[in-house]
Design a protein around this motif. Structure first.
Motif, mmCIF file in Angstrom:
data_model
loop_
_atom_site.group_PDB
_atom_site.id
_atom_site.type_symbol
_atom_site.label_atom_id
_atom_site.label_comp_id
_atom_site.label_asym_id
_atom_site.label_seq_id
_atom_site.Cartn_x
_atom_site.Cartn_y
_atom_site.Cartn_z
ATOM 1 N N ILE A 46 20.403 -15.725 27.621
ATOM 2 C CA ILE A 46 19.312 -15.730 26.648
ATOM 3 C C ILE A 46 18.066 -16.292 27.320
ATOM 4 C CG2 ILE A 46 18.494 -16.559 24.420
ATOM 5 C CD1 ILE A 46 20.930 -14.812 24.141
ATOM 6 N N ASN A 47 16.952 -15.590 27.198
ATOM 7 C CA ASN A 47 15.684 -16.055 27.767
ATOM 8 C C ASN A 47 14.621 -16.024 26.672
ATOM 9 O OD1 ASN A 47 13.391 -16.633 29.200
ATOM 10 N ND2 ASN A 47 13.606 -14.964 30.681
ATOM 11 N N ASN A 48 14.205 -17.211 26.234
ATOM 12 C CA ASN A 48 13.177 -17.302 25.199
ATOM 13 C C ASN A 48 11.762 -17.360 25.773
ATOM 14 O OD1 ASN A 48 15.026 -17.404 23.009
ATOM 15 N ND2 ASN A 48 15.417 -19.567 23.445
ATOM 16 N N ASN A 49 11.656 -17.476 27.081
ATOM 17 C CA ASN A 49 10.344 -17.633 27.713
ATOM 18 C C ASN A 49 9.783 -16.290 28.182
ATOM 19 O OD1 ASN A 49 10.220 -20.541 27.498
ATOM 20 N ND2 ASN A 49 11.811 -20.601 29.084
ATOM 21 N N VAL A 50 9.650 -15.380 27.232
ATOM 22 C CA VAL A 50 9.115 -14.054 27.533
ATOM 23 C C VAL A 50 8.072 -13.686 26.484
ATOM 24 C CG1 VAL A 50 11.214 -13.241 28.684
ATOM 25 C CG2 VAL A 50 10.940 -12.904 26.212
ATOM 26 N N GLY A 51 7.226 -12.737 26.840
ATOM 27 C CA GLY A 51 6.227 -12.218 25.909
ATOM 28 C C GLY A 51 6.010 -10.744 26.180
ATOM 29 N N LYS A 52 5.572 -10.034 25.168
ATOM 30 C CA LYS A 52 5.328 -8.596 25.309
ATOM 31 C C LYS A 52 3.837 -8.314 25.246
ATOM 32 C CE LYS A 52 6.447 -5.802 21.923
ATOM 33 N NZ LYS A 52 7.294 -5.005 21.004
ATOM 34 N N ALA A 70 -2.436 -5.370 22.778
ATOM 35 C CA ALA A 70 -1.676 -6.166 21.817
ATOM 36 C C ALA A 70 -0.691 -7.060 22.559
ATOM 37 C CB ALA A 70 -0.927 -5.252 20.848
ATOM 38 N N HIS A 71 -0.302 -8.157 21.929
ATOM 39 C CA HIS A 71 0.677 -9.035 22.569
ATOM 40 C C HIS A 71 1.577 -9.687 21.521
ATOM 41 C CE1 HIS A 71 -2.397 -11.967 21.385
ATOM 42 N NE2 HIS A 71 -1.434 -12.867 21.412
ATOM 43 N N ASP A 72 2.719 -10.174 21.978
ATOM 44 C CA ASP A 72 3.710 -10.781 21.094
ATOM 45 C C ASP A 72 4.389 -11.931 21.832
ATOM 46 O OD1 ASP A 72 5.673 -11.419 19.292
ATOM 47 O OD2 ASP A 72 6.750 -9.531 19.430
ATOM 48 N N ARG A 73 4.317 -13.125 21.256
ATOM 49 C CA ARG A 73 4.945 -14.308 21.854
ATOM 50 C C ARG A 73 6.282 -14.652 21.206
ATOM 51 N NH1 ARG A 73 0.923 -16.996 24.704
ATOM 52 N NH2 ARG A 73 -1.193 -16.327 24.182
ATOM 53 N N THR A 74 6.758 -13.831 20.284
ATOM 54 C CA THR A 74 7.898 -14.228 19.449
ATOM 55 C C THR A 74 9.187 -13.482 19.771
ATOM 56 O OG1 THR A 74 7.410 -12.603 17.708
ATOM 57 C CG2 THR A 74 6.277 -14.734 17.583
ATOM 58 N N ASP A 89 -0.882 -14.507 28.857
ATOM 59 C CA ASP A 89 -2.337 -14.534 28.683
ATOM 60 C C ASP A 89 -3.049 -13.859 29.852
ATOM 61 O OD1 ASP A 89 -2.131 -15.818 26.254
ATOM 62 O OD2 ASP A 89 -2.378 -17.828 27.100
ATOM 63 N N ASP A 90 -2.546 -14.085 31.065
ATOM 64 C CA ASP A 90 -3.126 -13.429 32.240
ATOM 65 C C ASP A 90 -2.969 -11.910 32.137
ATOM 66 O OD1 ASP A 90 -3.854 -15.853 33.345
ATOM 67 O OD2 ASP A 90 -2.052 -16.014 34.588
ATOM 68 N N ALA A 91 -1.820 -11.477 31.623
ATOM 69 C CA ALA A 91 -1.575 -10.041 31.476
ATOM 70 C C ALA A 91 -2.547 -9.422 30.476
ATOM 71 C CB ALA A 91 -0.134 -9.802 31.031
ATOM 72 N N ASN A 106 -1.829 -6.683 40.392
ATOM 73 C CA ASN A 106 -2.948 -7.377 41.039
ATOM 74 C C ASN A 106 -3.006 -8.852 40.668
ATOM 75 O OD1 ASN A 106 -3.764 -5.060 42.342
ATOM 76 N ND2 ASN A 106 -5.338 -4.533 40.837
ATOM 77 N N GLN A 107 -2.417 -9.201 39.528
ATOM 78 C CA GLN A 107 -2.370 -10.600 39.097
ATOM 79 C C GLN A 107 -1.003 -11.234 39.374
ATOM 80 O OE1 GLN A 107 -5.101 -12.224 37.975
ATOM 81 N NE2 GLN A 107 -6.160 -10.301 38.445
ATOM 82 N N CYS A 108 -0.171 -10.528 40.159
ATOM 83 C CA CYS A 108 1.175 -11.011 40.516
ATOM 84 C C CYS A 108 2.016 -11.308 39.276
ATOM 85 C CB CYS A 108 1.081 -12.255 41.400
ATOM 86 S SG CYS A 108 0.262 -11.955 42.981
ATOM 87 N N ILE A 109 1.888 -10.447 38.271
ATOM 88 C CA ILE A 109 2.646 -10.612 37.030
ATOM 89 C C ILE A 109 3.925 -9.788 37.125
ATOM 90 C CG2 ILE A 109 2.647 -10.166 34.542
ATOM 91 C CD1 ILE A 109 -0.420 -10.663 34.659
#
Length: 201
Positions: A119-125, A40-44, A174-176, A149-152
């Motif tokens: 404040i950092n809005n450029n994050v995702g879960k 699952a992922h969250d961009r918000t 998206d890479d994650a 392995n993907q340097c994330i």
């Protein structure tokens, strides 16, 4: 049934209850269920860091009590202490309430005694979910190895009985997701969901 047989049955029942199986402890655990059922992922979400609060009991309670009074739902939380007697409190909130969050914290700066607010809005879960986490080891290691392995870069971590979640830079989200699909063998089925900021899901 004779009295003797009834007594033996009760004794056996007590013996079984004294040694519960995984099915007794987790009645919802389906033996046929996959260990990891999806990604699952969250961009918000937004990441908030309150820098330099006094490292003393009660500060975190004050911060999150004020946010709760403003109906602001907090998801992931991390506190890191430093050697100068202060601590940094980081947490995520839905991006939609970031202005309200900033307003609450700014209004309490003197009371909380913090140094600055970031404040950092450029994050995702990103998260993997599955009831098999209750009974299988090594799943967290695989999670972080796949991201490494993907340097994330992992910014924050949260876990539950059936979930491992990480906050990552938005440009790497998206890479994650793809890396975790591959790591847990989900490429063929592409089981994916979207989680919603502040829900803990």
């Amino acid at each position: 049934m004779t009295t003797e047989n009834a007594s033996e049955s009760k004794s056996k029942a007590r013996h079984v209850n004294d040694n519960p199986s995984l099915g007794d402890i987790f009645p919802d655990l389906d033996p046929e269920a996959p260990v990891i059922s999806g990604v699952a992922h969250d961009r918000t979400e937004s990441l908030v860091t309150v820098n330099g609060v006094p490292d003393e009991p009660g500060i975190a309670a004050k911060v999150f009590t004020e946010l709760a009074r403003a109906d602001i739902n907090v998801d992931m939380i991390v506190q890191a202490a430093s050697s100068d007697g202060t601590a940094d409190i980081s947490f995520t909130v839905p991006e939609a309430v970031i202005k309200a969050t900033s307003k609450v914290l700014a209004g309490k700066k003197d009371e909380f005694g913090y140094r600055s607010l970031d404040i950092n809005n450029n994050v995702g879960k990103v998260a993997v979910v599955g009831v098999g986490m209750k009974t299988h080891s090594g799943l967290a290691a695989k999670f972080f190895e796949a991201l490494s392995n993907q340097c994330i870069n992992v910014l924050m971590i949260s876990t539950s009985e059936i979930r491992i979640a990480a906050l990552v830079p938005l440009e790497q989200l998206d890479d994650a997701v793809r890396a975790l699909h591959t790591a847990y063998g989900l490429d063929a089925v592409q089981v994916e969901a979207v989680v919603y900021g502040g829900t803990g899901r």
